[in-house]
Write a protein that holds these residues in place. Structure first.
Motif, PDB file in Angstrom:
ATOM      1  N   UNK A   1      -9.049 -18.519 -11.423  1.00 23.36           N
ATOM      2  CA  UNK A   1     -10.391 -18.350 -11.978  1.00 23.36           C
ATOM      3  C   UNK A   1     -10.684 -16.883 -12.321  1.00 23.36           C
ATOM      4  N   UNK A   2      -9.696 -16.001 -12.136  1.00 25.05           N
ATOM      5  CA  UNK A   2      -9.881 -14.586 -12.440  1.00 25.05           C
ATOM      6  C   UNK A   2     -10.574 -13.808 -11.333  1.00 25.05           C
ATOM      7  N   UNK A   3     -10.579 -14.352 -10.123  1.00 29.03           N
ATOM      8  CA  UNK A   3     -11.185 -13.683  -8.969  1.00 29.03           C
ATOM      9  C   UNK A   3     -10.120 -12.840  -8.275  1.00 29.03           C
ATOM     10  N   UNK A   4     -10.446 -11.574  -8.012  1.00 26.95           N
ATOM     11  CA  UNK A   4      -9.496 -10.673  -7.357  1.00 26.95           C
ATOM     12  C   UNK A   4      -9.183 -11.143  -5.945  1.00 26.95           C
ATOM     13  N   UNK A   5      -7.891 -11.282  -5.668  1.00 27.80           N
ATOM     14  CA  UNK A   5      -7.444 -11.724  -4.351  1.00 27.80           C
ATOM     15  C   UNK A   5      -6.646 -10.653  -3.630  1.00 27.80           C
ATOM     16  N   UNK A   6      -6.137  -9.679  -4.393  1.00 24.78           N
ATOM     17  CA  UNK A   6      -5.329  -8.619  -3.806  1.00 24.78           C
ATOM     18  C   UNK A   6      -5.509  -7.351  -4.630  1.00 24.78           C
ATOM     19  N   UNK A   7      -5.749  -6.250  -3.941  1.00 26.36           N
ATOM     20  CA  UNK A   7      -5.848  -4.936  -4.576  1.00 26.36           C
ATOM     21  C   UNK A   7      -5.218  -3.955  -3.599  1.00 26.36           C
ATOM     22  N   UNK A   8      -4.196  -3.216  -4.053  1.00 24.13           N
ATOM     23  CA  UNK A   8      -3.589  -2.259  -3.140  1.00 24.13           C
ATOM     24  C   UNK A   8      -4.287  -0.905  -3.222  1.00 24.13           C
ATOM     25  N   UNK A   9      -3.853   0.023  -2.366  1.00 25.17           N
ATOM     26  CA  UNK A   9      -4.486   1.334  -2.254  1.00 25.17           C
ATOM     27  C   UNK A   9      -4.480   2.104  -3.569  1.00 25.17           C
ATOM     28  N   UNK A  10      -3.361   2.101  -4.293  1.00 27.53           N
ATOM     29  CA  UNK A  10      -3.273   2.853  -5.543  1.00 27.53           C
ATOM     30  C   UNK A  10      -4.206   2.263  -6.600  1.00 27.53           C
ATOM     31  N   UNK A  11      -4.315   0.948  -6.682  1.00 29.07           N
ATOM     32  CA  UNK A  11      -5.247   0.318  -7.626  1.00 29.07           C
ATOM     33  C   UNK A  11      -6.677   0.700  -7.281  1.00 29.07           C
ATOM     34  N   UNK A  12      -6.980   0.716  -6.003  1.00 27.40           N
ATOM     35  CA  UNK A  12      -8.303   1.121  -5.532  1.00 27.40           C
ATOM     36  C   UNK A  12      -8.608   2.554  -5.990  1.00 27.40           C
ATOM     37  N   UNK A  13      -7.635   3.446  -5.847  1.00 24.60           N
ATOM     38  CA  UNK A  13      -7.825   4.841  -6.246  1.00 24.60           C
ATOM     39  C   UNK A  13      -8.024   4.973  -7.757  1.00 24.60           C
ATOM     40  N   UNK A  14      -7.219   4.271  -8.541  1.00 23.15           N
ATOM     41  CA  UNK A  14      -7.325   4.365  -9.996  1.00 23.15           C
ATOM     42  C   UNK A  14      -8.643   3.770 -10.480  1.00 23.15           C
ATOM     43  N   UNK A  15      -9.038   2.636  -9.921  1.00 22.55           N
ATOM     44  CA  UNK A  15     -10.306   2.011 -10.306  1.00 22.55           C
ATOM     45  C   UNK A  15     -11.515   2.787  -9.797  1.00 22.55           C
ATOM     46  N   UNK A  16     -11.319   3.545  -8.707  1.00 25.57           N
ATOM     47  CA  UNK A  16     -12.423   4.296  -8.131  1.00 25.57           C
ATOM     48  C   UNK A  16     -13.413   3.424  -7.396  1.00 25.57           C
ATOM     49  N   UNK A  17     -12.949   2.277  -6.903  1.00 34.66           N
ATOM     50  CA  UNK A  17     -13.804   1.328  -6.177  1.00 34.66           C
ATOM     51  C   UNK A  17     -13.050   0.891  -4.918  1.00 34.66           C
ATOM     52  N   UNK A  18     -13.739   0.871  -3.798  1.00 36.86           N
ATOM     53  CA  UNK A  18     -13.125   0.451  -2.540  1.00 36.86           C
ATOM     54  C   UNK A  18     -12.704  -1.014  -2.602  1.00 36.86           C
ATOM     55  N   UNK A  19     -11.581  -1.320  -1.959  1.00 39.89           N
ATOM     56  CA  UNK A  19     -11.049  -2.686  -1.931  1.00 39.89           C
ATOM     57  C   UNK A  19     -12.063  -3.710  -1.464  1.00 39.89           C
ATOM     58  N   UNK A  20     -12.813  -3.349  -0.428  1.00 37.66           N
ATOM     59  CA  UNK A  20     -13.790  -4.311   0.102  1.00 37.66           C
ATOM     60  C   UNK A  20     -14.867  -4.650  -0.925  1.00 37.66           C
ATOM     61  N   UNK A  21     -15.027  -3.810  -1.947  1.00 41.37           N
ATOM     62  CA  UNK A  21     -15.981  -4.087  -3.020  1.00 41.37           C
ATOM     63  C   UNK A  21     -15.310  -4.733  -4.236  1.00 41.37           C
TER      64      UNK A  21
ATOM     65  N   UNK B   1       0.810  -1.216   0.000  1.00 37.87           N
ATOM     66  CA  UNK B   1       0.000   0.000   0.000  1.00 37.87           C
ATOM     67  C   UNK B   1       0.842   1.265   0.000  1.00 37.87           C
ATOM     68  N   UNK B   2       2.145   1.136   0.184  1.00 36.39           N
ATOM     69  CA  UNK B   2       3.041   2.293   0.175  1.00 36.39           C
ATOM     70  C   UNK B   2       3.560   2.626  -1.215  1.00 36.39           C
ATOM     71  N   UNK B   3       3.523   1.689  -2.121  1.00 35.29           N
ATOM     72  CA  UNK B   3       4.061   1.938  -3.461  1.00 35.29           C
ATOM     73  C   UNK B   3       3.108   2.797  -4.269  1.00 35.29           C
ATOM     74  N   UNK B   4       3.658   3.532  -5.210  1.00 30.17           N
ATOM     75  CA  UNK B   4       2.864   4.422  -6.052  1.00 30.17           C
ATOM     76  C   UNK B   4       2.362   3.736  -7.316  1.00 30.17           C
ATOM     77  N   UNK B   5       2.454   2.424  -7.359  1.00 36.79           N
ATOM     78  CA  UNK B   5       1.930   1.641  -8.474  1.00 36.79           C
ATOM     79  C   UNK B   5       0.691   0.896  -8.002  1.00 36.79           C
ATOM     80  N   UNK B   6      -0.260   0.736  -8.917  1.00 35.52           N
ATOM     81  CA  UNK B   6      -1.412  -0.097  -8.619  1.00 35.52           C
ATOM     82  C   UNK B   6      -1.019  -1.557  -8.735  1.00 35.52           C
ATOM     83  N   UNK B   7      -1.520  -2.377  -7.834  1.00 35.13           N
ATOM     84  CA  UNK B   7      -1.254  -3.811  -7.871  1.00 35.13           C
ATOM     85  C   UNK B   7      -2.578  -4.543  -7.704  1.00 35.13           C
ATOM     86  N   UNK B   8      -2.866  -5.432  -8.655  1.00 37.81           N
ATOM     87  CA  UNK B   8      -4.049  -6.290  -8.573  1.00 37.81           C
ATOM     88  C   UNK B   8      -3.603  -7.710  -8.866  1.00 37.81           C
ATOM     89  N   UNK B   9      -4.113  -8.658  -8.090  1.00 40.11           N
ATOM     90  CA  UNK B   9      -3.812 -10.069  -8.336  1.00 40.11           C
ATOM     91  C   UNK B   9      -5.112 -10.849  -8.373  1.00 40.11           C
TER      92      UNK B   9
END
Length: 119
Positions: free
Chosen positions: A36-56, A24-32
């Motif tokens: 099956x293509x189910x999101x297992x990890x989303x960091x803070x920057x990815x959340x900001x770029x996507x505009x959707x909260x991690x819990x969602x 969550x400290x890096x300035x890059x978005x990270x999604x894993x």
């Protein structure tokens, strides 16, 4: 492998807390995603770029939240894909994709992307 700090071995909860603090400290978005293509990890920057909260995001299909994703192609090809210029939620990003390998078997895929619209 044993993780140590100045006080000795690090507990699993401490290690998890440190891991989340780092990603969550890096300035890059990270999604894993899992295989099956189910999101297992989303960091803070990815959340900001996507505009959707991690819990969602966690537990949802990546194509539900970002239909243009290239992560599913990585799951099929099992090969990395580097330097992809994309628009994510109106933000121009440069993205790298890679399979996640554990003990020689694919365990999912990861995307690391950086907002280049401000460069």
């Amino acid at each position: 492998m044993r993780i140590m700090n100045k006080k000795g071995a690090v507990s699993l909860p401490e290690l998890e807390e440190q891991f989340h603090a780092v990603i969550n400290s890096v300035q890059n978005g990270i999604m894993a995603v899992d295989c099956q293509g189910i999101l297992t990890l989303v960091n803070k920057m990815a959340e900001e770029i996507l505009g959707i909260k991690r819990e969602n995001l966690i537990g949802r299909s990546v194509v539900e939240v970002y239909p243009e994703t290239l992560l599913l192609g990585i799951l099929e090809s099992k090969k990395p894909l580097l330097g992809q210029k994309l628009i994510v939620n109106g933000t121009v990003v440069m993205a790298n994709y890679a399979p996640i390998m554990v003990n020689g078997k694919m365990n999912g895929a990861v995307s690391v992307f950086q907002d280049i619209s401000v460069m």
